[in-house]
Write an enzyme that holds these catalytic residues in place. Structure first.
Site, PDB file in Angstrom:
ATOM      1  CD1 TRP A 104      -1.785  -2.345   1.991  1.00 10.26           C
ATOM      2  CD2 TRP A 104      -2.691  -1.700   0.049  1.00 10.26           C
ATOM      3  NE1 TRP A 104      -2.615  -3.350   1.550  1.00 10.26           N
ATOM      4  CE2 TRP A 104      -3.187  -2.986   0.375  1.00 10.26           C
ATOM      5  CE3 TRP A 104      -3.111  -1.086  -1.136  1.00 10.26           C
ATOM      6  CZ2 TRP A 104      -4.088  -3.672  -0.446  1.00 10.26           C
ATOM      7  CZ3 TRP A 104      -4.007  -1.767  -1.959  1.00 10.26           C
ATOM      8  CH2 TRP A 104      -4.485  -3.045  -1.606  1.00 10.26           C
ATOM      9  CG  ASP A 173      -3.284   3.637   4.284  1.00 11.52           C
ATOM     10  OD1 ASP A 173      -4.299   3.431   4.969  1.00 11.52           O
ATOM     11  OD2 ASP A 173      -3.058   3.039   3.213  1.00 11.52           O
ATOM     12  CE  LYS A 197      -7.546  -3.133   4.666  1.00  9.60           C
ATOM     13  NZ  LYS A 197      -7.687  -4.517   4.183  1.00  9.60           N
TER      14      LYS A 197
END
Length: 363
Positions: A104, A173, A197
Site C-alpha cells: 500500500w 494510512d 477493516k
C-alpha cells in the site's frame, strides 16, 4: 456463535461487532421511527445530521482531537487518498518523504510520482520482503510531510512507535489499525482509513486532517478532489455514503460504551494477538513471516511447512467455521486478521484448530 455465524478472519471487508450488526438489523426497516430505512433517509434530513455529527464527535472523543482537526468522509477508499494527498498538499516546488513498508505504501509512492510530484523514499524494508519496520530514519528537513502506512495487512507488520520527524507532520494510512490504540496526535497532520477493516462496510474513507493543511492546499483542483470541499460542507457537498457513516457511528459507539474507550480496546487487542503469537512461537510447524519487533496486532501472517498443507489448512479451517484465513494472493501463506471486532473466543477457537491440525499433519 449464533445463527451459524463463522469466526471471521477476513482482511476486509472484515468482521463487525455482533451487537452493531444486531442494532443495524433491528432498525434497518424503520430508522428512529422515521418509517424509512437508514438507506432511504435524505442526507439533508435531521435524521442524518444526527448520524454524521455523532460519528464526527465520537471520532474526536476517542482520539482526543482538538479543534485543529477536521473529521471528513470521502468516497473512493484509501486508494483515492494516494492521489488526493499529493494533489492537495504538494506544490510544484515542494517535496515529501515516504516510508515504504509494503504494497500500500508502494502504491502511494507510485501515485504521487504519476502526478509528477517530488517524493523521496527515505526508508524501505523491501530488502527483506517487507518483513520489518525500518528504524533510525533520517528525514529531509524541508519536507512538507512524511507519509507512512501504520499497519501492513499483507505482510503483517506494524509501527509500534511512530518516528521522530522533527516537526514535519506525519500523514498515515491507518486503514487497518485506526481506533485500535491511542495515537500521539501531535505528530500527525493527517490520518486516513478505508472503513472496511476496522470501522464499517466498504465505500467510505475517514480522513482526519489538520485545518492548516486544508487551508494551505492547492486551489486549482477538481471540486471533488479538494479537502476544502468536504470540510466546508460537513462531508455533504454531494450525497455521502450514508449507510457506511451510520455503521461507523455505531462501531465508534461500541468502542466508547461497550469496550470502554481506545485504551481498553488496545488492551483487548494485545491480549488477542498474544494468544495467537504465543502459540505460533511455541510451534515448529507454523512460522510467522514478520520479524518479532514489527509484528502486527491486526494481521497475523504465517506459513506452514508446504503450500499443499496451507491449502488444506485453509479448506479444513473453513469447514470448522474459521473463515478468511487464506493469505493475500500476492504472497500466499495464511493470515488471520484480528481487528477490533475479533473476539477472544475466536482466538481460542483458532488456536485449538491449529493445534489439532498440527498433530494430524506433523511428520
Amino acid at each position: 456463535m449464533t445463527d451459524q455465524r463463522i469466526y471471521n478472519f477476513n482482511a476486509g471487508p472484515a468482521a463487525l461487532p455482533l451487537s452493531v450488526l444486531e442494532e443495524i438489523q433491528a432498525s434497518f426497516l424503520n430508522f428512529k421511527k422515521s418509517g424509512m430505512s437508514i438507506t432511504e433517509i435524505s442526507h439533508r434530513s435531521a435524521y442524518f445530521d444526527e448520524v454524521i455529527n455523532n460519528a464526527v464527535a465520537r471520532a474526536k472523543r476517542l482520539l482526543k482531537l482538538d479543534d485543529r482537526y477536521h473529521v471528513l468522509f470521502v468516497q473512493g477508499g484509501a486508494s483515492l487518498q494516494f492521489a488526493m494527498i499529493p494533489m492537495n498538499l504538494l506544490a510544484r516546488d515542494e517535496s515529501a518523504d515516504y516510508i515504504n513498508t509494503g504494497t500500500w505504501s508502494t502504491k502511494a509512492i507510485a501515485e504521487a510520482r504519476n502526478l509528477g510530484k517530488n517524493v523521496h523514499v527515505v526508508a524501505s524494508s523491501e530488502d527483506k520482503s517487507f518483513s520489518y519496520i525500518p528504524k533510525d530514519i533520517t528525514f529531509n528537513p524541508g519536507s512538507k510531510f512524511v507519509h507512512l502506512t501504520s499497519n501492513n495487512t499483507i505482510k503483517g507488520t506494524q509501527f509500534y512507535e511512530f518516528p521522530d520527524t522533527k516537526e514535519i507532520p506525519i500523514i498515515a494510512d491507518m486503514s487497518s489499525d485506526i481506533f485500535s490504540r491511542p495515537l500521539p496526535m501531535e505528530k500527525f497532520g493527517m490520518i486516513y482509513a478505508g472503513a472496511q477493516k476496522n470501522m464499517g462496510p466498504s465505500g467510505t474513507c475517514m480522513v482526519i486532517i489538520r485545518k492548516d493543511l486544508v487551508e494551505s492546499a492547492q486551489a486549482d483542483l477538481p471540486t471533488m478532489l479538494k479537502y476544502s470541499t468536504y470540510s466546508s460542507k460537513n462531508s455533504m457537498y454531494n450525497t455521502p455514503p450514508c449507510f457506511g457513516i451510520y455503521t461507523i457511528d455505531l462501531v465508534l459507539k461500541w468502542i466508547e460504551e461497550e469496550i470502554g474507550g481506545i485504551e481498553k480496546m488496545e488492551e483487548h487487542n494485545i491480549k488477542k494477538a498474544d494468544v495467537l503469537y504465543d502459540f505460533i512461537d511455541a510451534s515448529d510447524f507454523y512460522q510467522t513471516t514478520a520479524e518479532k519487533y514489527s509484528r502486527s496486532l491486526m494481521n497475523v501472517t504465517f506459513r506452514l511447512p508446504s503450500e499443499d498443507l496451507e491449502k488444506t489448512f485453509v479448506e479444513r479451517a473453513t469447514q470448522h467455521g474459521l473463515g478468511g484465513l487464506k493469505g493475500h494472493r500476492s504472497v500466499g501463506g495464511c493470515r488471520a486478521s484480528i481487528y477490533n471486532a475479533a473476539t477472544m473466543e475466536s482466538m481460542y477457537a483458532l488456536v485449538e484448530f491449529m493445534e489439532s491440525f498440527e498433530k494430524e499433519n506433523k511428520s
